[in-house]
Design a protein around this motif. Structure first.
Motif, short mmCIF file in Angstrom:
data_model
loop_
_atom_site.label_atom_id
_atom_site.label_comp_id
_atom_site.label_asym_id
_atom_site.label_seq_id
_atom_site.Cartn_x
_atom_site.Cartn_y
_atom_site.Cartn_z
N THR A 46 0.56 -1.24 -0.53
CA THR A 46 -0.27 -0.13 0.22
C THR A 46 0.63 1.54 0.09
N MET A 47 2.22 1.14 -0.57
CA MET A 47 2.86 2.53 -0.46
C MET A 47 3.02 3.18 -0.85
N ASN A 48 2.69 2.01 -2.42
CA ASN A 48 1.91 2.55 -3.78
C ASN A 48 2.05 4.16 -3.68
N PRO A 49 2.39 5.25 -4.56
CA PRO A 49 1.16 6.90 -4.76
C PRO A 49 0.05 6.43 -5.33
N ALA A 50 0.31 5.58 -6.10
CA ALA A 50 -1.37 4.95 -7.17
C ALA A 50 -2.09 4.70 -5.85
N PHE A 51 -1.98 4.07 -4.77
CA PHE A 51 -3.12 3.03 -3.78
C PHE A 51 -4.12 4.29 -3.72
N GLU A 52 -3.93 5.21 -3.63
CA GLU A 52 -5.47 6.68 -3.10
C GLU A 52 -6.37 6.55 -4.27
N GLU A 53 -5.81 6.88 -5.45
CA GLU A 53 -6.65 6.59 -6.56
C GLU A 53 -7.01 4.85 -6.96
N SER A 54 -5.98 4.75 -6.51
CA SER A 54 -6.85 2.85 -6.39
C SER A 54 -7.99 2.73 -5.59
N ALA A 55 -7.50 2.97 -4.91
CA ALA A 55 -9.16 2.85 -3.42
C ALA A 55 -10.09 4.07 -4.35
N MET A 56 -9.67 5.07 -4.44
CA MET A 56 -10.45 6.23 -5.56
C MET A 56 -11.63 5.06 -6.37
N PHE A 57 -10.67 4.76 -6.97
CA PHE A 57 -11.72 3.88 -8.31
C PHE A 57 -12.92 3.24 -8.52
N GLU A 58 -11.89 2.10 -7.35
CA GLU A 58 -13.01 1.00 -6.65
C GLU A 58 -14.04 1.55 -6.16
N ASN A 59 -14.20 2.65 -5.19
CA ASN A 59 -15.16 3.35 -4.67
C ASN A 59 -16.71 3.63 -5.71
N MET A 60 -15.22 4.64 -6.56
CA MET A 60 -16.20 4.63 -8.10
C MET A 60 -17.03 3.78 -8.64
N ILE A 61 -16.66 2.51 -8.85
CA ILE A 61 -17.28 1.62 -9.93
C ILE A 61 -18.51 0.97 -8.43
N ASP A 62 -17.81 0.98 -7.02
CA ASP A 62 -18.63 0.04 -6.20
C ASP A 62 -20.12 0.93 -6.40
N LEU A 63 -20.23 2.78 -6.41
CA LEU A 63 -20.96 3.07 -6.71
C LEU A 63 -22.20 2.78 -8.07
N MET A 64 -20.93 2.85 -9.24
CA MET A 64 -21.36 2.01 -10.48
C MET A 64 -22.16 1.23 -10.77
N PHE A 65 -22.47 0.70 -10.01
CA PHE A 65 -22.28 -1.41 -9.90
C PHE A 65 -23.66 -1.82 -9.44
N LYS A 66 -23.37 -0.81 -8.17
CA LYS A 66 -24.82 -1.17 -7.15
C LYS A 66 -26.34 -0.45 -7.93
N ASN A 67 -25.81 0.53 -9.00
CA ASN A 67 -27.07 0.94 -9.16
C ASN A 67 -28.39 1.31 -8.99
N GLU A 68 -28.52 1.92 -8.29
CA GLU A 68 -29.29 2.74 -6.58
C GLU A 68 -29.82 3.96 -7.26
N TYR A 69 -29.17 4.32 -8.06
CA TYR A 69 -29.44 5.73 -8.19
C TYR A 69 -30.37 5.82 -10.07
N ASP A 70 -30.83 6.63 -10.72
CA ASP A 70 -31.36 6.68 -12.13
C ASP A 70 -29.55 7.43 -12.97
N VAL A 71 -28.65 8.35 -12.32
CA VAL A 71 -28.24 9.11 -13.06
C VAL A 71 -26.75 9.22 -11.64
N TYR A 72 -26.23 9.44 -12.24
CA TYR A 72 -24.36 9.10 -11.86
C TYR A 72 -24.09 10.29 -11.96
N VAL A 73 -23.49 11.19 -11.26
CA VAL A 73 -22.46 13.24 -11.49
C VAL A 73 -21.35 12.52 -10.84
#
Length: 348
Positions: free
Chosen positions: A124-151
């Motif tokens: 987890t020392m990789n400088p891109a680890f924060e972005e990786s965590a953010m990406f995982e959260n972003m696609i989690d939102l998309m996969f859950k499909n709880e809203y009609d639109v995501y901005v």
């Protein structure tokens, strides 16, 4: 001034299936306020809309005057709209915990006695680890499909490029890992005295992760679902950033919805007695607008004026929303829908 070929309102009417909207550009051009104004416009259409920030330096809480960090919060005064700032620290700790668990069962499977914690810090020392965590959260939102639109209010464009490009990077990495793992497993089976096929949790995880990244790639590159909008000012540096990155997004396969120009001073509003600074500013913007029309032409979706005060709070965001959709008279119709006041994020 040239006419906008396909204004924002008409663009959305011509692309009714769009579900994922991304707003990016150079730092300081107004990405956050444009994302928020677009979210208000979509919510007015009666669509349950989530405005989410993937920018580590969040602004939504300040913009709306409501605490939206780490939870989905219904925005006061706007039906059907929720806002959410992804909590970076929380995301990183959760990702570390998941990595620790994966390393533990892998070491157990490989019959290695080393403690998992010895590997976690280096992993987890990789400088891109924060972005990786953010990406995982972003696609989690998309996969859950709880809203009609995501901005999505993204980080400055270079960061957004890396963030959205992770599905491709992950896919390349996982495919190499799968190949190596398959070769190792084949060799192990050849050397084994038994023909019994052993369970391979690492292989199962890699296959699952590959499928997850492929799903993300499909969503991010589907022109019927996803659109990335660049926000710029009528200035040289923001225009250069958009020019440089717009082709990269297209090459990567992320559909580009268009360019939105912010804070343009109307020359007709500047009289002969105006301050020299204002006259010079108008002249400069008009020159850069020529570049914008030359470079982006039919990709320009809106030209928004410089307001007399900062865009902050729902009333000003509604003014910005109206300006975004004003070019073809397509002002969104208010909705009477009402949703829950607050939804605490569970796994996001």
């Amino acid at each position: 001034m040239a006419d906008i070929t396909m204004p924002m309102g008409r663009y959305l009417r011509d692309h009714p299936t769009l579900k994922y909207f991304f707003f990016g550009g150079k730092g300081g051009v107004g990405k956050t306020v444009f994302a928020a104004a677009a979210a208000i416009g979509l919510a007015r259409q009666g669509r349950r809309t989530l405005l989410a920030s993937t920018n580590p330096v969040h602004s939504l809480t300040t913009l709306f005057g409501q605490d939206v960090l780490g939870k989905h919060v219904a925005i006061d005064g706007v039906s059907n709209l929720w806002a959410y700032e992804i909590e970076t620290k929380q995301s990183i700790e959760r990702s570390k915990a998941e990595i620790r668990e994966k390393i533990r069962w892998f070491l157990k499977f490989a019959d290695i006695t080393t403690k998992a914690d010895d590997f976690v810090e280096s992993a987890t020392m990789n400088p891109a680890f924060e972005e990786s965590a953010m990406f995982e959260n972003m696609i989690d939102l998309m996969f859950k499909n709880e809203y009609d639109v995501y901005v999505f209010d993204t980080a400055p464009t270079a960061n957004a490029r890396r963030l959205l490009g992770m599905s491709k990077v992950y896919a390349l990495w996982v495919n190499k890992m799968l190949k190596s793992r398959e070769e190792a497993r084949t060799l192990r089976e050849m050397l084994s005295f038994t023909k019994k096929k052993e369970a391979d949790p690492l292989m199962d995880y890699l296959v699952s992760f590959r499928d997850r990244m492929e799903h993300a790639r499909v969503l991010l590159t589907d022109p019927g679902l996803t659109s990335f909008f660049f926000v710029t000012l009528a200035e040289a540096l923001p225009i250069a950033v958009v020019t440089r990155f717009i082709q990269w997004f297209k090459d990567f396969g992320i559909p580009v919805g268009g360019v939105l120009v912010n804070m343009v001073i109307d020359p007709a509003s500047v009289g002969p007695d105006a301050a020299e600074f204002v006259k010079n500013r108008v002249a400069m913007q008009q020159e850069h607008m020529k570049t914008i029309w030359r470079e982006f032409d039919d990709s320009v979706r809106a030209i928004v004026p410089l307001f007399e005060t900062e865009v902050r709070g729902v009333p000003m965001l509604e003014r910005l929303c109206d300006a975004m959709f004003a070019a073809d008279g397509a002002k969104p119709v208010p909705s009477t829908g009402v949703g829950p006041r607050e939804v605490v994020a569970s796994s996001t």
